[in-house]
Design a protein around this motif. Structure first.
Motif, short mmCIF file in Angstrom:
data_model
loop_
_atom_site.label_atom_id
_atom_site.label_comp_id
_atom_site.label_asym_id
_atom_site.label_seq_id
_atom_site.Cartn_x
_atom_site.Cartn_y
_atom_site.Cartn_z
N THR A 189 3.34 -7.93 14.22
CA THR A 189 2.31 -6.90 14.33
C THR A 189 1.17 -7.23 13.37
N ALA A 229 0.08 -5.36 11.04
CA ALA A 229 0.48 -5.01 9.67
C ALA A 229 1.27 -6.15 9.04
N ARG A 230 2.20 -6.77 9.81
CA ARG A 230 2.99 -7.88 9.30
C ARG A 230 2.10 -9.09 9.04
N ILE A 269 0.26 -1.33 1.58
CA ILE A 269 0.12 -0.75 2.92
C ILE A 269 -1.23 -0.06 3.05
N ILE A 288 -3.90 -2.65 3.49
CA ILE A 288 -3.93 -3.19 4.86
C ILE A 288 -4.66 -2.23 5.78
N ALA A 289 -4.34 -0.94 5.66
CA ALA A 289 -5.00 0.06 6.50
C ALA A 289 -6.50 0.05 6.26
N LEU A 305 -8.13 -3.05 7.82
CA LEU A 305 -8.26 -2.91 9.28
C LEU A 305 -9.39 -1.96 9.62
N GLU A 313 -9.17 0.49 13.03
CA GLU A 313 -8.45 1.55 12.36
C GLU A 313 -7.21 1.95 13.17
N GLN A 368 -2.29 -0.95 13.15
CA GLN A 368 -1.28 -1.69 12.39
C GLN A 368 -0.12 -2.21 13.24
N ASP A 369 0.31 -1.40 14.22
CA ASP A 369 1.52 -1.75 14.94
C ASP A 369 1.28 -2.55 16.21
N ARG A 429 -7.68 -10.04 7.41
CA ARG A 429 -6.75 -10.75 6.54
C ARG A 429 -7.50 -11.55 5.48
#
Lengths: 502, 235
Positions: B87, B89-90, B108, B111-112, B115, B121, B124-125, B143
């Protein structure tokens, strides 16, 4: 780097576990003087049956492969898939099936005696060759079929537009192909048949139908003459190495059959009846014995005793252990000269390894108490070349695709293994794991050398039931073995496919 | 400062020479015909290709012998910038935790935020395969934000995007680079991209990666190599 270290450790362990037993055999064998005339007879028989088996398998494969290549019919895909089945079919199950067709009370003899003709005896040279053809005709067919399907469509169209006669067409298109692929197929099958043990154990035997592998087993189990066993193992090793080298050179182009359903070649009008006859005969030859195993096994399922269930439990555990060991080795070695390890495993037969391990263990423990671990180890070693061949190219591809991303992200080796390599290898690992598990499940080799009554595997239990003439119980156990082998393959392969995201 | 000192790179027969320096935080286009060695130059800076001669320095530190993972560089390739089975997020989490463990709450949140910063927005998944090409580029840039490295190399990551989308992405790269204060080296064969995006241009042609020249000045008076590349009459 850590990965390198792992590969070196894995390679060292592999070398120690293969060359160690070989060294033990070399040390123990006091020259070839220990060998009697019966042993030289075994050598002659081994070579002779392997030659005949390879010859028949290859000759019969030509019309079958040709028919499969140029006909389109319902069930063609199934038939091609069926050609892969003998690879994971336990030998003892196939033998039960062949006995049901060609045996003393089999279908064929039933028909013959109904017609007032003399009965056939399956035991001996022709039985051994028959079983080997059963196992290797599909292999030869797959190798040839792959070549056939690789003929460029343009060339087929050219042949059609030139209006070549069937004979000219054969000479121009098919004969060169057969000449290119068949020697490799012949050599591979010859080598496989040289190490035949379970078939010779069940259908051969007696002084005139004993292979070298079987002679090793008899020397250990019946005569407890370890010097002679070691000398025989030496003989088998030389035989395997010599033939293996030749096969390796001849079989460069042969492969073992992947991606069989490519572009549709033009079908040909002539010879339809002939092709149909060959396909029906081949399908019958493969399906009839399997069908009879199921049919005759069903009533026997009720007779499975606690011993058989215990043996089945041993076998499943052993298969899982072999698979785990083999796949770990595969992951560690993928990319590190896989071909070399394959060659090593072709040359060294299970019983040679088994004899060596027996000799190594004997000073320290009772070898018979080590039956299951040794069998799991030898099965993992024997399946390693196949697993490497399936997995190694995929590992290479993943490295090529994501190696740079890995570097720029500074991924640790564990993160690379856990988050990238393993998830992306699910499919090939599942398939390879299925093959390894099924091969280990069905193996009847080293276990026979080491086993005592308490530590039987399911194939050995089937063999013992047959030996005790408890045929109905044997048939039930054989069906159980068939279900477990194919079931393990299916479960692993399925597990690799399910949830394998793009 | 990124300094290439008497650098020669083997390109399988031909060689590429470079001897110049560029200030941190600048946006530089690497422009030239295909096959001239633009990507080769980036590979050498990123550490994927050894130098035949010379040294590469960053702020006085010699990078020449360092493997790619030890260099202060993030890079976006033409493709394969995200692991397709993970994903977003990963994928982004790997920038924070190269050992593959799950980021903590602060991670976390970062990361949000990254994005959201690139306009993805709440995605993540999602897996890369479910995103459009432009969205995948955005995720890769998010990233880069998390990697926080002072040099950003772009090896034509937007080549497959349409003109409008590409302009949008260049805008985003400009923002991301400004936020990080990162030096950007961007490979392109499109003079328009170079003029829109870059403060300076490194012209790669005839085995030489020329020293960076102010974009305005370069196009006002193109040297012969650039004129040949653009075609007589220029753009």
């Amino acid at each position: 780097m850590a990965q390198r270290t792992v590969a070196v450790i894995a390679a060292t362990a592999l070398a120690a576990l293969t060359l160690g037993p070989v060294a033990a055999v070399l040390v123990r064998a006091e020259g070839l003087a220990a060998l009697g005339p019966g042993d030289w007879q075994a050598l002659r028989f081994t070579v002779c049956q392997a030659l005949l088996s390879a010859l028949f398998a290859c000759i019969l494969a030509v019309p079958v492969a040709r028919a499969l290549a140029r006909r389109r019919f319902a069930g063609r895909g199934f038939l091609i898939a069926l050609l892969g089945a003998p690879f994971i079919l336990p030998v003892i199950v196939a033998v039960m099936g062949l006995l049901a067709v060609f045996g003393q009370n089999g279908l064929l003899n039933g028909a013959l005696s109904a017609l007032g003709l003399p009965r056939l005896d399956i035991y001996g040279l022709h039985g051994v060759v028959l079983a080997h053809v059963f196992f290797n005709l599909p292999l030869a067919t797959r190798i040839l079929l792959q070549g056939w399907l690789a003929i460029p469509a343009e060339r087929l169209r050219l042949a059609a537009s030139l209006g070549l006669t069937p004979r000219a067409r054969f000479m121009v298109l098919e004969a060169p192909l057969i000449l290119r692929l068949l020697p490799g197929a012949f050599a591979v099958i010859f080598v496989i048949c040289l190490t035949s043990f379970a078939v010779a154990l069940t259908l051969g035997g007696g002084p005139r139908a004993t292979t070298v592998e079987l002679a090793i087993y008899q020397a250990v189990r019946f005569d407890f003459d370890l010097g002679r066993a070691a000398a025989l193992a030496l003989m088998q090793l030389a035989l395997g190495l010599g033939a293996g080298l030749v096969a390796w050179r001849l079989a460069q182009g042969a492969g073992f059959g992947a991606g069989l359903d490519r572009a549709l070649p033009l079908t040909v009008a002539h010879g339809r009846a002939c092709d149909t006859a060959w396909l029906v005969a081949a399908a019958g030859f493969l399906l009839l014995p399997l069908g009879l195993v199921v049919w005759r096994g069903l009533p026997g399922l009720a007779q499975l005793g606690p011993q058989t269930w215990a043996a089945a439990g041993h076998s499943v555990l052993l298969a899982l252990a072999s698979t785990a060991l083999c796949l770990s080795w595969t992951l560690a070695l993928a990319g590190a000269r896989g071909a070399l390890w394959s060659l090593m495993a072709i040359a060294i037969s299970p019983l040679v390894l088994g004899t060596g391990l027996f000799l190594m263990l004997r000073p320290f423990v009772n070898p018979f108490s080590m039956a299951l671990p040794v069998t799991a180890l030898v099965n993992a070693l024997m399946a390693l070349p196949f697993a490497l061949r399936i997995v190694a190219p995929e590992v290479e591809a993943i490295r090529a695709d994501y190696g740079r991303l890995r570097a720029t992200l500074r991924l640790t080796p564990m993160a690379w293994l856990r988050l990238v390599l393993l998830p992306r290898l699910r499919r090939p690992l599942g398939f390879a794991g299925g093959l390894v598990a099924a091969l280990a499940m069905g193996d009847l080799g080293v276990i026979a050398l080491f086993a005592d009554p308490e530590r039987a595997t399911l194939p050995l239990q089937v063999y013992r039931l047959m030996g005790a003439y408890r045929m109905e119980a044997a048939a039930g156990a054989a069906l159980l073995l068939l279900v477990l082998s194919f079931g393990l393959f299916w479960a692993f392969d399925r597990g690799g496919r399910a949830g394998a995201a793009a | 400062m990124l300094r290439l000192e008497g650098v020669t790179i083997d390109m399988g027969g031909a060689t590429l020479a470079a001897d110049w320096a560029v200030q941190p935080g600048r946006r530089v286009a690497v422009l030239g015909p295909s096959g001239a060695g633009k990507s080769t130059l980036l590979d050498a800076i990123a550490g994927f290709r050894p130098l035949e001669r010379g040294r590469i320095l960053w702020d006085g530190q010699d990078l020449t012998g360092l493997p790619p993972e030890r260099r202060p560089v993030s890079i976006l390739f033409q493709d394969g910038n995200l692991f397709p089975h993970l994903t977003l997020a990963r994928n982004l989490g790997l920038a924070l935790r190269p050992d593959g463990r799950r980021p903590d709450a602060a991670g976390i949140a970062r990361i949000a935020a990254a994005l959201a910063r690139v306009g993805l927005e709440g995605m993540q998944d999602r897996r890369p395969g479910t995103l459009s090409g432009g969205q995948q580029s955005r995720a890769a840039l998010a990233r880069v934000l998390l990697q926080e490295r002072p040099i950003l190399l772009l090896d034509e990551p937007f080549a497959a995007l349409g003109p409008a989308l590409k302009a949008e992405m260049l805008e985003l790269v400009r923002d991301v680079a400004a936020q990080l204060g990162a030096l950007v080296l961007m490979v392109t064969h499109d003079a328009g991209d170079a003029r829109r995006f870059a403060e300076a241009v490194v012209l790669v042609a005839d085995g030489i990666a020329a020293p960076p020249v102010e974009t305005e000045r370069l196009f006002a008076d193109p040297p012969p190599a650039l004129r040949a590349y653009l075609g007589e009459g220029g753009h």
